[in-house]
Design a protein around this motif. Structure first.
Motif, PDB file in Angstrom:
ATOM      1  N   SER A 145      99.061  52.771   5.914  1.00  7.37           N
ATOM      2  CA  SER A 145      98.840  52.766   4.466  1.00  7.37           C
ATOM      3  C   SER A 145      99.066  51.364   3.892  1.00  7.37           C
ATOM      4  CB  SER A 145      99.756  53.784   3.798  1.00  7.37           C
ATOM      5  OG  SER A 145      99.487  53.883   2.427  1.00  7.37           O
ATOM      6  N   HIS A 146     100.062  50.672   4.419  1.00  8.47           N
ATOM      7  CA  HIS A 146     100.373  49.294   4.040  1.00  8.47           C
ATOM      8  C   HIS A 146      99.184  48.377   4.339  1.00  8.47           C
ATOM      9  CE1 HIS A 146     102.851  45.556   4.148  1.00  8.47           C
ATOM     10  NE2 HIS A 146     102.408  45.357   5.374  1.00  8.47           N
TER      11      HIS A 146
ATOM     12  N   VAL B 205     101.966  39.662  -8.523  1.00 13.49           N
ATOM     13  CA  VAL B 205     102.005  40.333  -7.229  1.00 13.49           C
ATOM     14  C   VAL B 205     103.442  40.735  -6.942  1.00 13.49           C
ATOM     15  CG1 VAL B 205     101.504  40.139  -4.772  1.00 13.49           C
ATOM     16  CG2 VAL B 205     100.081  38.927  -6.423  1.00 13.49           C
ATOM     17  N   ASP B 206     103.682  42.038  -7.035  1.00 13.78           N
ATOM     18  CA  ASP B 206     105.000  42.573  -6.705  1.00 13.78           C
ATOM     19  C   ASP B 206     104.889  43.190  -5.313  1.00 13.78           C
ATOM     20  OD1 ASP B 206     107.358  44.026  -6.382  1.00 13.78           O
ATOM     21  OD2 ASP B 206     107.451  44.594  -8.503  1.00 13.78           O
ATOM     22  N   ILE B 207     105.242  42.393  -4.322  1.00 14.94           N
ATOM     23  CA  ILE B 207     105.111  42.811  -2.923  1.00 14.94           C
ATOM     24  C   ILE B 207     105.851  44.121  -2.668  1.00 14.94           C
ATOM     25  CG2 ILE B 207     105.690  42.181  -0.533  1.00 14.94           C
ATOM     26  CD1 ILE B 207     105.220  39.230  -1.430  1.00 14.94           C
ATOM     27  N   ASN B 208     107.057  44.213  -3.174  1.00 14.21           N
ATOM     28  CA  ASN B 208     107.845  45.433  -2.959  1.00 14.21           C
ATOM     29  C   ASN B 208     107.186  46.649  -3.586  1.00 14.21           C
ATOM     30  OD1 ASN B 208     109.844  44.094  -1.494  1.00 14.21           O
ATOM     31  ND2 ASN B 208     110.957  43.555  -3.348  1.00 14.21           N
ATOM     32  N   GLU B 209     106.612  46.494  -4.761  1.00 15.00           N
ATOM     33  CA  GLU B 209     105.943  47.609  -5.434  1.00 15.00           C
ATOM     34  C   GLU B 209     104.703  48.045  -4.663  1.00 15.00           C
ATOM     35  OE1 GLU B 209     105.298  50.680  -8.057  1.00 15.00           O
ATOM     36  OE2 GLU B 209     107.094  49.437  -7.847  1.00 15.00           O
ATOM     37  N   ILE B 210     103.908  47.081  -4.201  1.00 15.71           N
ATOM     38  CA  ILE B 210     102.715  47.416  -3.421  1.00 15.71           C
ATOM     39  C   ILE B 210     103.119  48.160  -2.150  1.00 15.71           C
ATOM     40  CG2 ILE B 210     100.803  46.441  -2.060  1.00 15.71           C
ATOM     41  CD1 ILE B 210     100.641  44.220  -4.225  1.00 15.71           C
ATOM     42  N   ASN B 211     104.155  47.686  -1.478  1.00 11.35           N
ATOM     43  CA  ASN B 211     104.619  48.336  -0.254  1.00 11.35           C
ATOM     44  C   ASN B 211     105.194  49.721  -0.529  1.00 11.35           C
ATOM     45  OD1 ASN B 211     103.789  46.163   1.265  1.00 11.35           O
ATOM     46  ND2 ASN B 211     105.805  45.213   1.338  1.00 11.35           N
ATOM     47  N   LEU B 212     105.932  49.863  -1.624  1.00 14.38           N
ATOM     48  CA  LEU B 212     106.504  51.163  -1.994  1.00 14.38           C
ATOM     49  C   LEU B 212     105.393  52.173  -2.268  1.00 14.38           C
ATOM     50  CD1 LEU B 212     108.989  52.901  -2.693  1.00 14.38           C
ATOM     51  CD2 LEU B 212     108.832  52.000  -5.024  1.00 14.38           C
ATOM     52  N   GLU B 213     104.377  51.745  -3.014  1.00 10.91           N
ATOM     53  CA  GLU B 213     103.251  52.635  -3.311  1.00 10.91           C
ATOM     54  C   GLU B 213     102.500  53.014  -2.035  1.00 10.91           C
ATOM     55  OE1 GLU B 213     102.540  54.240  -6.175  1.00 10.91           O
ATOM     56  OE2 GLU B 213     104.433  53.335  -6.852  1.00 10.91           O
TER      57      GLU B 213
END
Length: 155
Positions: A44-45, A72-80
């Motif tokens: 998914s990532h 770009v919020d890397i943590n937010e993209i990864n969490l989603e």
């Protein structure tokens, strides 16, 4: 790394991800270690970041336009991405979505002139577009090796 090699390297993950359809659903979701992602989250990532690269980088490079200013919020993209992997989407659906998205990314790469890969990466003139994609390929390989090692523990 030249355009052809970048396209070949980005394409390699398609067959490998397709082969993951054969692992059990338990192993698909099993975390690599306590508190870590499992295979589903990593796939998914990949999808999330391929979409980001297409929407915020390649589409603008193809039009020879400046990149949009995006937060770009890397943590937010990864969490989603992790949430999406556990949203109820099946393993087969996630694998097929990855394959579709990766093929779209590759088709955009094919459209870029080969010389463009040797030019500076917009906003980071100290690296070339080729360097940028080498970093993405190294990221793919790191996760592929992590998943392969994880699967080998249970075979």
């Amino acid at each position: 790394m030249n355009k052809e090699k970048i396209i070949n390297e980005k394409s390699k993950l398609i067959d490998w991800v397709h082969s993951l359809e054969d692992i059990s659903d338990d192993l698909w979701f099993k975390p690599f270690r306590e508190g870590a992602w499992g295979t589903a989250e990593v796939i998914s990532h990949f999808i999330s970041w391929d979409k980001f690269v297409m929407e915020n980088r390649l589409n603008y490079l193809l039009k020879d336009e400046a990149f949009p200013i995006v937060s770009v919020d890397i943590n937010e993209i990864n969490l989603e991405a992790a949430k999406y992997a556990r949203s109820g989407i099946s393993k087969l659906e996630l694998v097929q979505e990855f394959i579709t998205i990766r093929k779209e990314l590759i088709s955009l790469l094919v459209q870029l002139p080969a010389a463009r890969f040797e030019q500076p990466f917009p906003g980071k003139e100290s690296i070339s577009l080729s360097d940028y994609f080498v970093g993405l390929i190294e990221h793919d390989v790191k996760h592929m090796e992590e998943i392969n090692a994880h699967i080998r523990k249970f075979l």
